[in-house]
Scaffold this motif. Structure first.
Motif, mmCIF file in Angstrom:
data_model
loop_
_atom_site.group_PDB
_atom_site.id
_atom_site.type_symbol
_atom_site.label_atom_id
_atom_site.label_comp_id
_atom_site.label_asym_id
_atom_site.label_seq_id
_atom_site.Cartn_x
_atom_site.Cartn_y
_atom_site.Cartn_z
ATOM 1 N N VAL A 1 -76.966 -1.550 -20.491
ATOM 2 C CA VAL A 1 -76.584 -2.563 -19.519
ATOM 3 C C VAL A 1 -75.258 -2.165 -18.876
ATOM 4 C CG1 VAL A 1 -77.729 -4.355 -20.891
ATOM 5 C CG2 VAL A 1 -75.244 -4.039 -21.089
ATOM 6 N N SER A 2 -74.958 -2.794 -17.751
ATOM 7 C CA SER A 2 -73.686 -2.584 -17.071
ATOM 8 C C SER A 2 -73.049 -3.933 -16.767
ATOM 9 C CB SER A 2 -73.890 -1.814 -15.764
ATOM 10 O OG SER A 2 -74.289 -0.484 -16.014
ATOM 11 N N ALA A 3 -71.720 -3.951 -16.828
ATOM 12 C CA ALA A 3 -70.964 -5.139 -16.426
ATOM 13 C C ALA A 3 -70.562 -4.942 -14.973
ATOM 14 C CB ALA A 3 -69.727 -5.298 -17.309
ATOM 15 N N LEU A 4 -71.378 -5.466 -14.079
ATOM 16 C CA LEU A 4 -71.138 -5.254 -12.653
ATOM 17 C C LEU A 4 -69.993 -6.136 -12.165
ATOM 18 C CD1 LEU A 4 -74.743 -4.994 -11.155
ATOM 19 C CD2 LEU A 4 -73.176 -3.155 -11.769
ATOM 20 N N SER A 5 -69.030 -5.518 -11.506
ATOM 21 C CA SER A 5 -67.883 -6.237 -10.962
ATOM 22 C C SER A 5 -68.292 -7.019 -9.717
ATOM 23 C CB SER A 5 -66.770 -5.254 -10.601
ATOM 24 O OG SER A 5 -67.184 -4.434 -9.511
ATOM 25 N N ILE A 6 -67.400 -7.879 -9.259
ATOM 26 C CA ILE A 6 -67.653 -8.629 -8.033
ATOM 27 C C ILE A 6 -67.753 -7.675 -6.847
ATOM 28 C CG2 ILE A 6 -66.646 -10.315 -6.440
ATOM 29 C CD1 ILE A 6 -65.572 -11.799 -8.889
ATOM 30 N N ALA A 7 -66.959 -6.604 -6.852
ATOM 31 C CA ALA A 7 -67.036 -5.614 -5.773
ATOM 32 C C ALA A 7 -68.402 -4.939 -5.748
ATOM 33 C CB ALA A 7 -65.933 -4.575 -5.936
ATOM 34 N N SER A 8 -68.950 -4.617 -6.925
ATOM 35 C CA SER A 8 -70.286 -4.010 -6.985
ATOM 36 C C SER A 8 -71.347 -4.998 -6.522
ATOM 37 C CB SER A 8 -70.589 -3.537 -8.413
ATOM 38 O OG SER A 8 -69.739 -2.477 -8.787
ATOM 39 N N GLN A 9 -71.200 -6.260 -6.929
ATOM 40 C CA GLN A 9 -72.136 -7.294 -6.469
ATOM 41 C C GLN A 9 -72.111 -7.397 -4.949
ATOM 42 O OE1 GLN A 9 -71.558 -11.228 -8.184
ATOM 43 N NE2 GLN A 9 -72.484 -12.203 -6.382
ATOM 44 N N THR A 10 -70.921 -7.375 -4.359
ATOM 45 C CA THR A 10 -70.797 -7.477 -2.896
ATOM 46 C C THR A 10 -71.512 -6.325 -2.211
ATOM 47 O OG1 THR A 10 -68.676 -8.615 -3.094
ATOM 48 C CG2 THR A 10 -69.158 -7.572 -0.987
ATOM 49 N N LEU A 11 -71.353 -5.109 -2.735
ATOM 50 C CA LEU A 11 -72.046 -3.949 -2.168
ATOM 51 C C LEU A 11 -73.560 -4.143 -2.230
ATOM 52 C CD1 LEU A 11 -72.238 -0.997 -1.134
ATOM 53 C CD2 LEU A 11 -72.016 -0.270 -3.535
ATOM 54 N N LEU A 12 -74.070 -4.589 -3.369
ATOM 55 C CA LEU A 12 -75.515 -4.775 -3.532
ATOM 56 C C LEU A 12 -76.028 -5.940 -2.695
ATOM 57 C CD1 LEU A 12 -75.653 -4.081 -7.373
ATOM 58 C CD2 LEU A 12 -76.483 -2.579 -5.537
ATOM 59 N N GLU A 13 -75.180 -6.928 -2.456
ATOM 60 C CA GLU A 13 -75.549 -8.014 -1.538
ATOM 61 C C GLU A 13 -75.685 -7.485 -0.118
ATOM 62 O OE1 GLU A 13 -73.540 -11.949 -3.695
ATOM 63 O OE2 GLU A 13 -72.395 -10.777 -2.231
ATOM 64 N N GLN A 14 -74.756 -6.660 0.304
ATOM 65 C CA GLN A 14 -74.790 -6.090 1.652
ATOM 66 C C GLN A 14 -76.049 -5.250 1.867
ATOM 67 O OE1 GLN A 14 -71.059 -3.980 1.582
ATOM 68 N NE2 GLN A 14 -69.856 -5.747 2.229
ATOM 69 N N LEU A 15 -76.547 -4.648 0.805
ATOM 70 C CA LEU A 15 -77.751 -3.816 0.892
ATOM 71 C C LEU A 15 -79.029 -4.612 0.638
ATOM 72 C CD1 LEU A 15 -76.440 -0.628 -0.982
ATOM 73 C CD2 LEU A 15 -76.605 -1.013 1.491
ATOM 74 N N ASN A 16 -78.893 -5.932 0.457
ATOM 75 C CA ASN A 16 -80.029 -6.840 0.225
ATOM 76 C C ASN A 16 -80.754 -6.547 -1.086
ATOM 77 O OD1 ASN A 16 -81.592 -9.087 1.033
ATOM 78 N ND2 ASN A 16 -83.263 -7.731 1.653
ATOM 79 N N VAL A 17 -80.040 -5.986 -2.057
ATOM 80 C CA VAL A 17 -80.622 -5.690 -3.369
ATOM 81 C C VAL A 17 -80.321 -6.798 -4.365
ATOM 82 C CG1 VAL A 17 -80.563 -4.060 -5.309
ATOM 83 C CG2 VAL A 17 -80.485 -3.202 -2.977
ATOM 84 N N TRP A 18 -79.199 -7.478 -4.173
ATOM 85 C CA TRP A 18 -78.773 -8.473 -5.143
ATOM 86 C C TRP A 18 -79.809 -9.575 -5.372
ATOM 87 C CZ3 TRP A 18 -75.719 -7.965 -8.941
ATOM 88 C CH2 TRP A 18 -75.266 -9.084 -9.649
ATOM 89 N N PRO A 19 -80.455 -10.111 -4.336
ATOM 90 C CA PRO A 19 -81.473 -11.135 -4.589
ATOM 91 C C PRO A 19 -82.598 -10.638 -5.494
ATOM 92 C CG PRO A 19 -80.882 -11.116 -2.271
ATOM 93 C CD PRO A 19 -80.239 -9.916 -2.881
#
Length: 388
Positions: free
Chosen positions: A49-67
Motif C-alpha cells: 500500500v501507499s500513503a498518498l499525500s494530498i499533492a498526489s491526490q490532486t495530481l490524480l484528480e487532475q488526471l480523472n483517476v481519483w474517482p
C-alpha cells in the motif's frame, strides 16, 4: 514499426501516471511492461500500500483517476500518531488542526495501477503493451530505437525508464548510482484489530526500527509495515500466527487492542538508491529507477509521482523543441534536489531513532515533545508529513 513521442518502460503507478498526463495533453506515448496487465482488485486487500499525500491526490484528480480509485477502495486518514517506544516523545496531529478534510489516503498499489490503466485505455494517444519485453535499446542524437523481442521496432523522441529500483535501462546507459543498505527488511501484512483505527495512521519507533499501522477501508483493519533488522525479520516470519499477533500487539503497545493477522507475511530488503545521473541523451530516469528511500515516512510513491508531475509539466509546455536537452536537464536538476533532501531526511531519522543510546533517547524525547507542544513548529512538521 511504431513511432511515438515518448516510450515508457515500466507499467507501475509512476510510469502509468506519466503516460496518462502526456496522453491527455496530446502527446503520443507507448508503455512497455514485461508483467501481465493488472487484474481487477478482489475483496482481499493487497499486500503493498501507499500513503498518498494530498499533492498526489490532486495530481490524480487532475488526471480523472481519483474517482476510479475511490470507487474501488481507498481509506482517508484524519489523524497521525507518531511515538518513540523508548522515550517519552510523541507527536499527534489531525486534519482539523490544519483546516483540512483529511491528511492523506492509504491506497493499495494494485488499485492505483488498475485505475490508471482503465483511464489510459480511453486515451487515443496511449498504447499499453503488457507481457512485452524489449530486446535492444539504441539512440541517436534525436531518437531512441527500441526493438521488442518480437522483432517489432519502436521509434521515440524520448525514452523514460520507469523500470524500478533495479532498472536495467539505468545499468545499460551506465548511469552512476549511489547505494546504501539500510540494514533493514520491511515486513508487510494485513492485520485486524480489536479496536477500530478511527482513521488514524500510527507509527512507533522501536529500537530495531519503525512499525507503521496504516488504516484500511474496513474500520478494524490495518496494513502494517514493520522495518527491522534482517535477523529480527526472519524471526517474525518464522513465528506462527498466534506468536506474531502477540508480537505486533506488544510492539504497538496495545494501542489497537488484540491483533489478528489476516494475510500471509512478506518481507523485502530496504536500500537507499540515488542515481547520480538521471539523463543520458534522450533517456531519462523516473521514480524508483532514479531513487529509493526508507519507507518510514511513506514518501516513496509520492516522490515518484512528483517526478511524473514535473516531467508532464515540462514536456507539455515545451513549445520549441520536444524533450530538448535544456528541458531534460531542468527535470534532472529540480527533481534531484528534492530527492536528495528527502533521502537525507529519512537517513537522519532512521539513525536518530535506531538503538537505545541514552543520549539519542533524550534527544528523541525532548525533540518530539517540543514539536508536539510548539504550535508553529508542529504545524510545519505536519505540513511536511502530508506533502503540502
Amino acid at each position: 514499426m511504431k513511432q511515438v513521442q515518448v516510450c515508457i518502460v515500466g507499467g507501475g503507478s509512476v510510469g502509468l501516471t506519466l503516460a496518462l498526463g502526456l496522453a491527455k495533453a496530446g502527446i503520443s506515448v507507448v508503455v512497455l511492461d514485461a508483467a501481465p496487465k493488472q487484474t481487477p482488485p478482489t475483496d482481499e486487500y493487497g499486500m503493498r500500500v501507499s500513503a498518498l499525500s494530498i499533492a498526489s491526490q490532486t495530481l490524480l484528480e487532475q488526471l480523472n483517476v481519483w474517482p476510479h480509485i475511490v470507487a474501488l477502495r481507498a481509506s482517508a486518514y484524519t489523524h497521525m500518531d507518531v511515538r518513540d517506544a523508548d522515550s517519552f516523545g510523541k507527536i499527534a496531529f489531525n486534519s482539523e488542526q490544519l483546516e483540512l478534510d483529511h491528511l492523506g489516503h492509504i491506497v493499495e498499489n494494485d488499485i492505483i495501477c488498475y485505475a490508471l490503466i482503465k483511464e489510459l485505455e480511453q486515451q487515443p494517444n496511449a498504447t499499453l503493451m503488457f507481457d512485452t519485453c524489449y530486446q535492444q535499446i539504441h539512440q541517436s542524437e534525436s531518437d531512441v530505437f527500441v526493438t521488442l523481442k518480437s522483432g517489432e521496432p519502436i521509434i521515440a523522441k524520448l525514452l523514460v525508464a520507469a523500470d524500478g529500483a533495479n532498472s536495467a535501462i539505468r545499468k545499460q546507459f551506465n548511469m552512476a548510482l549511489s547505494f546504501k543498505d539500510y540494514d533493514h527488511h520491511a515486513l508487510v501484512a494485513t492485520v485486524k484489530t480489536q479496536e477500530p483505527h478511527a482513521n488514524t495512521a500510527r507509527q512507533v519507533f522501536l529500537p530495531s526500527g519503525p512499525l507503521a499501522f496504516l488504516p484500511l477501508s474496513d474500520a478494524n483493519t490495518h496494513s502494517i509495515v514493520w522495518s527491522t533488522n534482517p535477523t529480527h525479520c526472519e524471526e517474525l516470519l518464522a513465528m506462527d500466527d498466534n506468536q506474531f499477533n502477540k508480537a505486533i500487539m506488544a510492539a504497538i503497545d496495545g494501542q489497537c487492542g488484540l491483533c489478528e493477522v489476516q494475510s500471509v507475511r512478506a518481507a523485502f530488503p530496504l536500500k537507499m538508491r540515488y542515481a547520480q545521473q538521471w539523463v543520458a541523451g534522450k533517456v531519462v530516469l523516473i521514480g524508483d529507477a532514479a531513487h529509493t528511500i526508507h519507507p518510514l515516512a511513506g514518501l516513496g510513491m509520492n516522490l515518484g509521482l512528483k517526478d511524473a508531475a514535473y516531467l508532464i509539466e515540462l514536456l507539455t509546455s515545451d513549445n520549441k523543441e520536444f524533450a530538448s536537452t535544456r528541458t531534460l536537464r531542468d527535470y534532472e536538476r529540480t527533481r534531484k534536489l528534492d530527492a536528495q533532501k528527502h533521502i537525507a531526511m529519512m537517513y537522519s531519522l532512521k539513525e536518530l531513532f535506531a538503538g537505545a543510546n541514552p543520549i539519542k533517547k533524550l534527544i528523541r524525547g525532548v525533540g518530539l515533545s517540543m514539536v508536539d507542544n510548539l504550535g508553529p513548529i508542529k504545524h510545519l512538521f505536519a505540513k511536511e508529513a502530508i506533502g503540502k
